[in-house]
Design a protein around this motif. Structure first.
Motif, PDB file in Angstrom:
ATOM      1  N   LEU A  92      81.726 -49.127   5.052  1.00  0.00           N
ATOM      2  CA  LEU A  92      80.523 -49.903   5.351  1.00  0.00           C
ATOM      3  C   LEU A  92      80.892 -51.318   5.778  1.00  0.00           C
ATOM      4  CD1 LEU A  92      77.391 -49.897   5.313  1.00  0.00           C
ATOM      5  CD2 LEU A  92      77.555 -50.752   2.982  1.00  0.00           C
ATOM      6  N   LEU A  93      81.821 -51.931   5.075  1.00  0.00           N
ATOM      7  CA  LEU A  93      82.252 -53.282   5.419  1.00  0.00           C
ATOM      8  C   LEU A  93      82.979 -53.321   6.765  1.00  0.00           C
ATOM      9  CD1 LEU A  93      83.572 -54.495   1.966  1.00  0.00           C
ATOM     10  CD2 LEU A  93      81.508 -55.261   3.143  1.00  0.00           C
ATOM     11  N   ARG A  94      83.822 -52.321   7.003  1.00  0.00           N
ATOM     12  CA  ARG A  94      84.639 -52.297   8.211  1.00  0.00           C
ATOM     13  C   ARG A  94      83.815 -51.926   9.448  1.00  0.00           C
ATOM     14  NH1 ARG A  94      87.882 -48.931   6.347  1.00  0.00           N
ATOM     15  NH2 ARG A  94      86.955 -47.065   7.222  1.00  0.00           N
ATOM     16  N   GLU A  95      82.951 -50.930   9.323  1.00  0.00           N
ATOM     17  CA  GLU A  95      82.295 -50.368  10.493  1.00  0.00           C
ATOM     18  C   GLU A  95      80.827 -50.747  10.643  1.00  0.00           C
ATOM     19  OE1 GLU A  95      82.973 -46.250   9.869  1.00  0.00           O
ATOM     20  OE2 GLU A  95      85.108 -46.418  10.238  1.00  0.00           O
ATOM     21  N   GLY A  96      80.215 -51.238   9.598  1.00  0.00           N
ATOM     22  CA  GLY A  96      78.804 -51.587   9.661  1.00  0.00           C
ATOM     23  C   GLY A  96      77.921 -50.429   9.248  1.00  0.00           C
ATOM     24  N   ALA A 144      75.210 -48.923  10.759  1.00  0.00           N
ATOM     25  CA  ALA A 144      74.865 -47.873  11.722  1.00  0.00           C
ATOM     26  C   ALA A 144      75.999 -46.859  11.880  1.00  0.00           C
ATOM     27  CB  ALA A 144      74.508 -48.483  13.078  1.00  0.00           C
ATOM     28  N   MET A 145      77.215 -47.337  12.043  1.00  0.00           N
ATOM     29  CA  MET A 145      78.360 -46.436  12.221  1.00  0.00           C
ATOM     30  C   MET A 145      78.607 -45.609  10.958  1.00  0.00           C
ATOM     31  SD  MET A 145      80.763 -45.307  14.177  1.00  0.00           S
ATOM     32  CE  MET A 145      81.261 -46.487  15.401  1.00  0.00           C
ATOM     33  N   THR A 146      78.562 -46.263   9.805  1.00  0.00           N
ATOM     34  CA  THR A 146      78.793 -45.563   8.546  1.00  0.00           C
ATOM     35  C   THR A 146      77.716 -44.516   8.300  1.00  0.00           C
ATOM     36  OG1 THR A 146      79.891 -47.496   7.619  1.00  0.00           O
ATOM     37  CG2 THR A 146      79.085 -45.864   6.055  1.00  0.00           C
ATOM     38  N   LEU A 170      72.892 -43.042  17.060  1.00  0.00           N
ATOM     39  CA  LEU A 170      72.715 -43.920  15.906  1.00  0.00           C
ATOM     40  C   LEU A 170      73.857 -44.933  15.812  1.00  0.00           C
ATOM     41  CD1 LEU A 170      71.242 -44.737  13.314  1.00  0.00           C
ATOM     42  CD2 LEU A 170      72.444 -42.895  12.136  1.00  0.00           C
ATOM     43  N   ALA A 171      75.063 -44.480  16.127  1.00  0.00           N
ATOM     44  CA  ALA A 171      76.235 -45.358  16.068  1.00  0.00           C
ATOM     45  C   ALA A 171      76.313 -46.299  17.267  1.00  0.00           C
ATOM     46  CB  ALA A 171      77.500 -44.511  15.988  1.00  0.00           C
ATOM     47  N   GLY A 172      75.463 -46.073  18.277  1.00  0.00           N
ATOM     48  CA  GLY A 172      75.488 -46.915  19.477  1.00  0.00           C
ATOM     49  C   GLY A 172      76.648 -46.581  20.391  1.00  0.00           C
ATOM     50  N   MET A 173      77.044 -45.312  20.418  1.00  0.00           N
ATOM     51  CA  MET A 173      78.195 -44.868  21.210  1.00  0.00           C
ATOM     52  C   MET A 173      77.809 -43.681  22.066  1.00  0.00           C
ATOM     53  SD  MET A 173      81.048 -44.607  18.235  1.00  0.00           S
ATOM     54  CE  MET A 173      82.318 -45.826  18.258  1.00  0.00           C
ATOM     55  N   GLY A 174      78.664 -43.402  23.030  1.00  0.00           N
ATOM     56  CA  GLY A 174      78.561 -42.158  23.755  1.00  0.00           C
ATOM     57  C   GLY A 174      79.141 -41.042  22.899  1.00  0.00           C
ATOM     58  N   VAL A 175      78.823 -39.805  23.256  1.00  0.00           N
ATOM     59  CA  VAL A 175      79.283 -38.667  22.467  1.00  0.00           C
ATOM     60  C   VAL A 175      80.813 -38.604  22.423  1.00  0.00           C
ATOM     61  CG1 VAL A 175      79.293 -36.148  22.291  1.00  0.00           C
ATOM     62  CG2 VAL A 175      77.165 -37.346  22.795  1.00  0.00           C
ATOM     63  N   ALA A 176      81.468 -38.780  23.575  1.00  0.00           N
ATOM     64  CA  ALA A 176      82.938 -38.706  23.609  1.00  0.00           C
ATOM     65  C   ALA A 176      83.562 -39.786  22.729  1.00  0.00           C
ATOM     66  CB  ALA A 176      83.444 -38.822  25.041  1.00  0.00           C
ATOM     67  N   GLU A 177      83.019 -40.975  22.781  1.00  0.00           N
ATOM     68  CA  GLU A 177      83.536 -42.081  21.964  1.00  0.00           C
ATOM     69  C   GLU A 177      83.338 -41.794  20.472  1.00  0.00           C
ATOM     70  OE1 GLU A 177      83.042 -46.954  21.712  1.00  0.00           O
ATOM     71  OE2 GLU A 177      81.587 -45.777  22.826  1.00  0.00           O
ATOM     72  N   PHE A 188      76.384 -37.135   9.996  1.00  0.00           N
ATOM     73  CA  PHE A 188      76.997 -36.042  10.760  1.00  0.00           C
ATOM     74  C   PHE A 188      77.903 -35.214   9.863  1.00  0.00           C
ATOM     75  CE2 PHE A 188      80.509 -34.156  13.032  1.00  0.00           C
ATOM     76  CZ  PHE A 188      79.818 -33.315  13.890  1.00  0.00           C
ATOM     77  N   ASP A 189      78.725 -35.865   9.055  1.00  0.00           N
ATOM     78  CA  ASP A 189      79.673 -35.153   8.195  1.00  0.00           C
ATOM     79  C   ASP A 189      78.947 -34.272   7.182  1.00  0.00           C
ATOM     80  OD1 ASP A 189      82.250 -34.433   7.343  1.00  0.00           O
ATOM     81  OD2 ASP A 189      82.266 -35.996   5.810  1.00  0.00           O
ATOM     82  N   GLU A 190      77.771 -34.692   6.734  1.00  0.00           N
ATOM     83  CA  GLU A 190      76.977 -33.898   5.795  1.00  0.00           C
ATOM     84  C   GLU A 190      76.115 -32.858   6.519  1.00  0.00           C
ATOM     85  OE1 GLU A 190      74.739 -36.582   3.323  1.00  0.00           O
ATOM     86  OE2 GLU A 190      76.553 -37.442   2.444  1.00  0.00           O
ATOM     87  N   GLU A 191      76.268 -32.799   7.850  1.00  0.00           N
ATOM     88  CA  GLU A 191      75.529 -31.860   8.701  1.00  0.00           C
ATOM     89  C   GLU A 191      74.022 -32.065   8.614  1.00  0.00           C
ATOM     90  OE1 GLU A 191      76.964 -27.833   8.344  1.00  0.00           O
ATOM     91  OE2 GLU A 191      79.047 -28.510   8.360  1.00  0.00           O
ATOM     92  N   THR A 192      73.623 -33.328   8.473  1.00  0.00           N
ATOM     93  CA  THR A 192      72.216 -33.681   8.434  1.00  0.00           C
ATOM     94  C   THR A 192      71.667 -33.938   9.827  1.00  0.00           C
ATOM     95  OG1 THR A 192      72.557 -34.672   6.255  1.00  0.00           O
ATOM     96  CG2 THR A 192      70.543 -35.279   7.402  1.00  0.00           C
ATOM     97  N   ILE A 193      72.502 -34.519  10.701  1.00  0.00           N
ATOM     98  CA  ILE A 193      72.099 -34.761  12.082  1.00  0.00           C
ATOM     99  C   ILE A 193      73.169 -34.221  13.024  1.00  0.00           C
ATOM    100  CG2 ILE A 193      70.676 -36.773  11.527  1.00  0.00           C
ATOM    101  CD1 ILE A 193      72.892 -38.587  12.541  1.00  0.00           C
ATOM    102  N   SER A 194      72.759 -34.012  14.268  1.00  0.00           N
ATOM    103  CA  SER A 194      73.665 -33.457  15.276  1.00  0.00           C
ATOM    104  C   SER A 194      74.651 -34.509  15.763  1.00  0.00           C
ATOM    105  CB  SER A 194      72.858 -32.943  16.468  1.00  0.00           C
ATOM    106  OG  SER A 194      72.270 -34.046  17.160  1.00  0.00           O
ATOM    107  N   LEU A 195      75.641 -34.049  16.483  1.00  0.00           N
ATOM    108  CA  LEU A 195      76.640 -34.947  17.064  1.00  0.00           C
ATOM    109  C   LEU A 195      75.986 -35.952  18.004  1.00  0.00           C
ATOM    110  CD1 LEU A 195      79.652 -35.657  17.458  1.00  0.00           C
ATOM    111  CD2 LEU A 195      79.689 -33.967  19.302  1.00  0.00           C
ATOM    112  N   GLY A 196      75.081 -35.470  18.861  1.00  0.00           N
ATOM    113  CA  GLY A 196      74.404 -36.361  19.806  1.00  0.00           C
ATOM    114  C   GLY A 196      73.576 -37.428  19.117  1.00  0.00           C
TER     115      GLY A 196
END
Length: 107
Positions: free
Chosen positions: A45-49, A51-53, A72-79, A59-67
């Motif tokens: 949380l401290l390192r990434e903020g 939104a990213m965390t 949410l993280a403010g990134m493209g899918v590939a990134e 995603f890791d808990e399979e609550t939301i999709s990759l897209g």
């Protein structure tokens, strides 16, 4: 991800604290509607903020999709996929027997 009601928050604060200490997100609801997410306060949380965390954990808990996680993280899918790869979080998660079914159908 554990869900708690406002009453649980008042009566069972320890449960929410234990979820956070174990690194898991919790959602608190009022009349069945989510009102906030409890995010564990840790190095990520401290390192990434927030939104990213939050995107990574959901995603890791399979609550939301990759897209959705990437948005949410403010990134493209590939990134975002590169980000997950650095954290050794698998992107593809076949269900038991799914690979065998696809191989059988394929050939």
């Amino acid at each position: 991800m554990q869900t708690f009601t406002i009453r649980d928050l008042r009566d069972n604060t320890g449960g929410i604290v234990r979820e956070a200490e174990s690194g898991r997100l919790s959602v608190v609801t009022k009349h069945g509607q989510p009102i906030f997410v409890a995010v564990p306060f840790d190095e990520a949380l401290l390192r990434e903020g927030v939104a990213m965390t939050l995107a990574t954990r959901l995603f890791d808990e399979e609550t939301i999709s990759l897209g959705k996680a990437a948005r949410l993280a403010g990134m493209g899918v590939a990134e975002f996929m590169d980000h997950l790869s650095r954290l050794r979080i698998p992107i593809a998660r076949p269900r038991p027997g799914e690979l065998e079914q696809e191989l059988e159908a394929f050939g």
